[in-house]
Design a protein around this motif. Structure first.
Motif, PDB file in Angstrom:
ATOM      1  N   LEU A  23       0.957  -1.276   0.030  1.00  0.00           N
ATOM      2  CA  LEU A  23      -0.099  -0.156  -0.053  1.00  0.00           C
ATOM      3  C   LEU A  23       0.812   1.309   0.216  1.00  0.00           C
ATOM      4  O   LEU A  23       0.397   2.224  -0.771  1.00  0.00           O
ATOM      5  N   THR A  24       1.947   1.199   0.867  1.00  0.00           N
ATOM      6  CA  THR A  24       2.786   2.557   0.882  1.00  0.00           C
ATOM      7  C   THR A  24       3.712   2.511  -0.313  1.00  0.00           C
ATOM      8  O   THR A  24       3.884   3.833  -0.846  1.00  0.00           O
ATOM      9  N   ASP A  25       4.081   1.546  -0.837  1.00  0.00           N
ATOM     10  CA  ASP A  25       4.775   1.595  -2.166  1.00  0.00           C
ATOM     11  C   ASP A  25       4.001   2.340  -3.220  1.00  0.00           C
ATOM     12  O   ASP A  25       4.548   2.949  -4.081  1.00  0.00           O
ATOM     13  N   TRP A  26       2.640   1.750  -3.274  1.00  0.00           N
ATOM     14  CA  TRP A  26       1.649   2.342  -4.203  1.00  0.00           C
ATOM     15  C   TRP A  26       1.601   3.941  -4.132  1.00  0.00           C
ATOM     16  O   TRP A  26       1.734   4.693  -5.142  1.00  0.00           O
ATOM     17  N   LEU A  27       1.723   4.332  -2.851  1.00  0.00           N
ATOM     18  CA  LEU A  27       1.384   5.993  -2.786  1.00  0.00           C
ATOM     19  C   LEU A  27       2.610   6.441  -2.915  1.00  0.00           C
ATOM     20  O   LEU A  27       2.559   7.593  -3.519  1.00  0.00           O
ATOM     21  N   GLU A  28       3.874   6.108  -2.881  1.00  0.00           N
ATOM     22  CA  GLU A  28       5.182   6.544  -3.163  1.00  0.00           C
ATOM     23  C   GLU A  28       5.211   6.542  -4.676  1.00  0.00           C
ATOM     24  O   GLU A  28       5.588   7.537  -5.176  1.00  0.00           O
ATOM     25  N   ARG A  29       4.827   5.418  -5.292  1.00  0.00           N
ATOM     26  CA  ARG A  29       4.866   5.353  -6.886  1.00  0.00           C
ATOM     27  C   ARG A  29       3.835   6.693  -7.582  1.00  0.00           C
ATOM     28  O   ARG A  29       4.272   7.216  -8.498  1.00  0.00           O
ATOM     29  N   HIS A  30       2.946   6.807  -6.736  1.00  0.00           N
ATOM     30  CA  HIS A  30       1.958   7.872  -7.149  1.00  0.00           C
ATOM     31  C   HIS A  30       2.335   9.214  -6.334  1.00  0.00           C
ATOM     32  O   HIS A  30       1.429  10.231  -6.649  1.00  0.00           O
ATOM     33  N   LYS A  31       3.411   9.367  -5.985  1.00  0.00           N
ATOM     34  CA  LYS A  31       4.021  10.637  -5.374  1.00  0.00           C
ATOM     35  C   LYS A  31       3.014  11.332  -4.520  1.00  0.00           C
ATOM     36  O   LYS A  31       2.723  12.595  -4.148  1.00  0.00           O
ATOM     37  N   VAL A  32       2.324  10.538  -3.624  1.00  0.00           N
ATOM     38  CA  VAL A  32       1.689  10.853  -2.435  1.00  0.00           C
ATOM     39  C   VAL A  32       2.515  11.272  -1.323  1.00  0.00           C
ATOM     40  O   VAL A  32       3.412  10.435  -0.820  1.00  0.00           O
ATOM     41  N   PRO A  33       2.482  12.431  -0.786  1.00  0.00           N
ATOM     42  CA  PRO A  33       3.441  12.955   0.248  1.00  0.00           C
ATOM     43  C   PRO A  33       3.137  12.086   1.525  1.00  0.00           C
ATOM     44  O   PRO A  33       1.913  12.038   1.815  1.00  0.00           O
ATOM     45  N   ILE A  34       4.462  11.636   2.239  1.00  0.00           N
ATOM     46  CA  ILE A  34       4.078  10.911   3.533  1.00  0.00           C
ATOM     47  C   ILE A  34       4.820  11.352   4.623  1.00  0.00           C
ATOM     48  O   ILE A  34       6.045  11.347   4.261  1.00  0.00           O
ATOM     49  N   LEU A  35       4.416  12.020   5.314  1.00  0.00           N
ATOM     50  CA  LEU A  35       5.137  12.758   6.719  1.00  0.00           C
ATOM     51  C   LEU A  35       5.272  11.982   7.740  1.00  0.00           C
ATOM     52  O   LEU A  35       4.142  11.636   8.488  1.00  0.00           O
ATOM     53  N   THR A  36       6.380  11.443   7.911  1.00  0.00           N
ATOM     54  CA  THR A  36       6.791  10.496   9.239  1.00  0.00           C
ATOM     55  C   THR A  36       7.128  11.318  10.498  1.00  0.00           C
ATOM     56  O   THR A  36       7.365  12.759  10.212  1.00  0.00           O
ATOM     57  N   GLU A  37       7.128  10.965  11.525  1.00  0.00           N
ATOM     58  CA  GLU A  37       7.282  11.664  12.700  1.00  0.00           C
ATOM     59  C   GLU A  37       6.692  13.028  12.879  1.00  0.00           C
ATOM     60  O   GLU A  37       7.197  14.021  13.390  1.00  0.00           O
ATOM     61  N   THR A  38       5.210  12.912  12.423  1.00  0.00           N
ATOM     62  CA  THR A  38       4.627  14.061  12.528  1.00  0.00           C
ATOM     63  C   THR A  38       3.182  13.610  13.424  1.00  0.00           C
ATOM     64  O   THR A  38       2.581  12.877  12.766  1.00  0.00           O
ATOM     65  N   ARG A  39       2.935  14.420  14.209  1.00  0.00           N
ATOM     66  CA  ARG A  39       2.130  13.998  15.541  1.00  0.00           C
ATOM     67  C   ARG A  39       0.634  14.936  14.955  1.00  0.00           C
ATOM     68  O   ARG A  39       0.790  16.102  15.680  1.00  0.00           O
ATOM     69  N   VAL A  40      -0.560  14.615  14.650  1.00  0.00           N
ATOM     70  CA  VAL A  40      -1.381  15.416  14.730  1.00  0.00           C
ATOM     71  C   VAL A  40      -2.065  15.707  16.282  1.00  0.00           C
ATOM     72  O   VAL A  40      -2.072  14.874  16.957  1.00  0.00           O
ATOM     73  N   THR A  41      -2.241  16.961  16.457  1.00  0.00           N
ATOM     74  CA  THR A  41      -2.571  17.406  17.572  1.00  0.00           C
ATOM     75  C   THR A  41      -4.032  17.934  18.101  1.00  0.00           C
ATOM     76  O   THR A  41      -4.616  17.766  18.764  1.00  0.00           O
ATOM     77  N   ARG A  42      -4.510  18.603  16.831  1.00  0.00           N
ATOM     78  CA  ARG A  42      -5.603  19.187  16.690  1.00  0.00           C
ATOM     79  C   ARG A  42      -6.400  19.229  15.484  1.00  0.00           C
ATOM     80  O   ARG A  42      -5.685  19.110  14.382  1.00  0.00           O
TER      81      ARG A  42
END
Length: 579
Positions: free
Chosen positions: A211-230
């Motif tokens: 699933l994440t390989d597909w997102l990367e191939r389709h240039k979907v930005p994936i932000l790690t170490e990013t914690r949603v707070t609000r």
């Protein structure tokens, strides 16, 4: 700002997935306040913001991106995949392509009867139009049936993931549902799927990577170490999120929707203490701290059930040392093996599925005002250790386990077990073996031996159902080189205990894969407000919400199936597509 990792770094992060189980737990749920959007610009903007990177969030992200929407994925951990990534990767889905190809008719009425009966036995009524459920609960399960196979077909059509019918690893037989014996279940085997490649015990890593390989191939930005707070709200609508990354606050706007597909709260001790009778440890990834509960609550979301979990037993002492477990006691190995409570009594079919078997820990005795099954004791003999060693929790080599109690006789074992309980008393509420335990235990063992010789468990029907037998074959496979032959007795899940020791015991307690309580959603996966109306722009799927299937584990993959499905439903509804 968090980094959108390049492909090689992301792959490295995902290869670290299983090792990540040993990371320290993330902090407890962040206090959150939803607020109106201030005038300043967004740091980033998308049509759909997906929070999490497991099955639920990635299903939503793939579905939205494949439809042409601009998507951003946000993951608070340094690696991708969530608890999906360390699972077996099995997906339970009704009426899927594999069944259809075999000419098996998984009819809606029958499947709905099975699911509603299993999820809501206390209200199930086959004569009711909603089978006894409320309209809202019925429509959630109906949405799972209607759209589960669509979600799988779509993921395959866009080449985001490939599946095959799940057959028990090493046994090569179809997997029975976890309640295959219910008369409502007309398709008791074959509903489970697994990744077509990379499966076999750790298929979740394969599924998450596809699933994440597909997102990367389709240039979907994936932000790690990013914690949603609000959540950022505008006129009652979710229009984006605020998140913390590298010590800075960033704002990410969502033109159409914010979809949460995050974990439960198994590693949030405050929430566990509030809502769980007992949950000593979990194999959920350390990011499962229930963040969505406070985030959605601040936006006015109504909470559904909060006391639920996908349950499994754990080794009590191991969980006391570290609540973040690499593996749990899902399927108890052995045939000359049983469980006893503090009074020396059997209380459950030891071969039933982990989710249902673990519930026996919560039985309450109103006369003694206690939970008599708070801790259970897994007893077995040298034969089972020799034949099935290496099948968790039995050690692979001899007695090489710090949690194993050994005695040369039953009395010696019971004395050592009680001594260990005494030492652990401050952590268990003082659980000890009751006076008369030894006599009652020997009586229970004698009854068990007679049942094993006769081939029928008159107390708990162990081995009477297909589930017990098939999953026993998989998780009680004979160790290579074992001096003991196959079980010669008529019920392969039961064998009499040896007449002489040594004998062994483990202490088991209630744990969980993860919790499954949180905000309520409707059949469109929209998060509901306190007045029962959807909060525009806010969706949820996976373990962060009140489970649409409640606490029923329908079969192998019973968590990932609904997660993928409601992620798919959420993305389609957010984009205005009919689901």
């Amino acid at each position: 700002m968090a980094t959108n990792h390049d492909r090689s770094d992301s792959r490295l992060s995902r290869r670290s997935l299983l090792a990540g189980a040993g990371l320290a737990a993330a902090a407890a749920t962040i206090p959150a306040e939803a607020h109106a959007a201030p005038a300043r610009a967004w740091d980033q903007m998308a049509d759909i913001v997906c929070v999490g990177s497991g099955a639920a969030a990635c299903s939503a992200a793939v579905t939205a991106a494949a439809a042409g929407a601009k998507v951003i994925v946000i993951e608070k951990m340094p690696f991708l995949g969530g608890t999906t990534g360390k699972s077996g990767g099995v997906v339970w889905i009704c009426n899927h392509f594999g069944l259809r190809a075999q000419g098996i008719r998984d009819e809606k009425a029958d499947a709905m009867a099975y699911m509603c009966r299993f999820s809501f036995p206390q209200v199930y009524d086959p004569t009711s139009p909603t089978l006894g459920l409320t309209e809202a609960d019925y429509r959630l399960i109906e949405a799972f049936y209607d759209h589960g196979h669509e979600a799988i077909d779509h993921l395959q059509a866009v080449d985001a993931a490939r599946f095959k019918q799940f057959r028990l690893w090493g046994v090569d037989e179809p997997a029975p549902d976890y309640a295959d014996h219910l008369p409502e279940n007309k398709v008791p085997t074959g509903r489970a799927l697994e990744p077509a490649t990379g499966a076999g015990g750790q298929g979740g890593g394969s599924l998450a990577m596809q699933l994440t390989d597909w997102l990367e191939r389709h240039k979907v930005p994936i932000l790690t170490e990013t914690r949603v707070t609000r959540l950022v709200m505008d006129g009652g609508r979710a229009v984006g999120v605020e998140a913390e990354a590298n010590g800075k606050t960033i704002r990410i706007g969502a033109r159409k929707a914010v979809i949460f597909g995050t974990g439960g709260y198994a590693h949030n001790l405050d929430l566990v203490g509030l809502h769980q009778t007992a949950l000593y440890g979990s194999c959920a990834m350390p990011g499962s701290t229930g963040d969505f509960i406070s985030i959605a609550g601040a936006a006015g979301a109504a909470m559904g059930t909060l006391d639920g979990a996908w349950r499994t037993q754990v080794l009590f002492e191991e969980a006391l040392e570290n609540r973040e477990l690499g593996v749990c006691a899902f399927f108890l190995p052995g045939d000359s093996m049983l469980l006893l409570n503090k009074y020396g009594r059997r209380v459950v079919n030891e071969k039933r599925c982990y989710n249902d078997r673990t519930r026996v820990h919560f039985a309450y005795d109103p006369v003694r005002d206690e939970y008599p099954n708070q801790l259970l004791f897994m007893l077995f003999d040298q034969r089972s250790l020799d034949r099935f060693g290496g099948a968790y929790p039995m050690p692979a080599s001899g007695t090489d386990s710090p949690y194993l109690v050994k005695g040369d006789s039953w009395d010696a074992l019971f004395d050592r077990l009680d001594a260990k309980l005494s030492a652990l008393g401050a952590r268990s509420g003082g659980v000890r073996l009751a006076p008369g335990f030894a006599a009652a235990a020997k009586e229970s063992l004698g009854r068990y031996d007679a049942y094993a010789k006769a081939g029928r468990d008159a107390d708990f029907d162990r081995g009477a159902q297909l589930y017990d037998v098939q999953w026993h074959k998989l998780f009680s496979a004979a160790r290579e080189g074992s001096p003991h032959g196959a079980n010669p007795y008529p019920n392969i899940t039961m064998h009499p205990f040896a007449d002489e020791g040594p004998y062994y015991a483990f202490i088991l307690a209630a744990g969980a894969l993860d919790t499954n309580g949180g905000p309520r959603i409707n059949h469109h996966a929209q998060v509901l407000s306190a007045n029962g109306e959807p909060i525009p722009g806010l969706y949820g799927a996976g373990n962060c919400i009140a489970a649409p299937t409640r606490n029923a584990y329908y079969g192998a993959g019973g968590t990932i199936g609904p997660a993928l499905t409601f992620g798919y439903i959420a993305a389609n509804h957010a984009l205005g597509k009919s689901v």
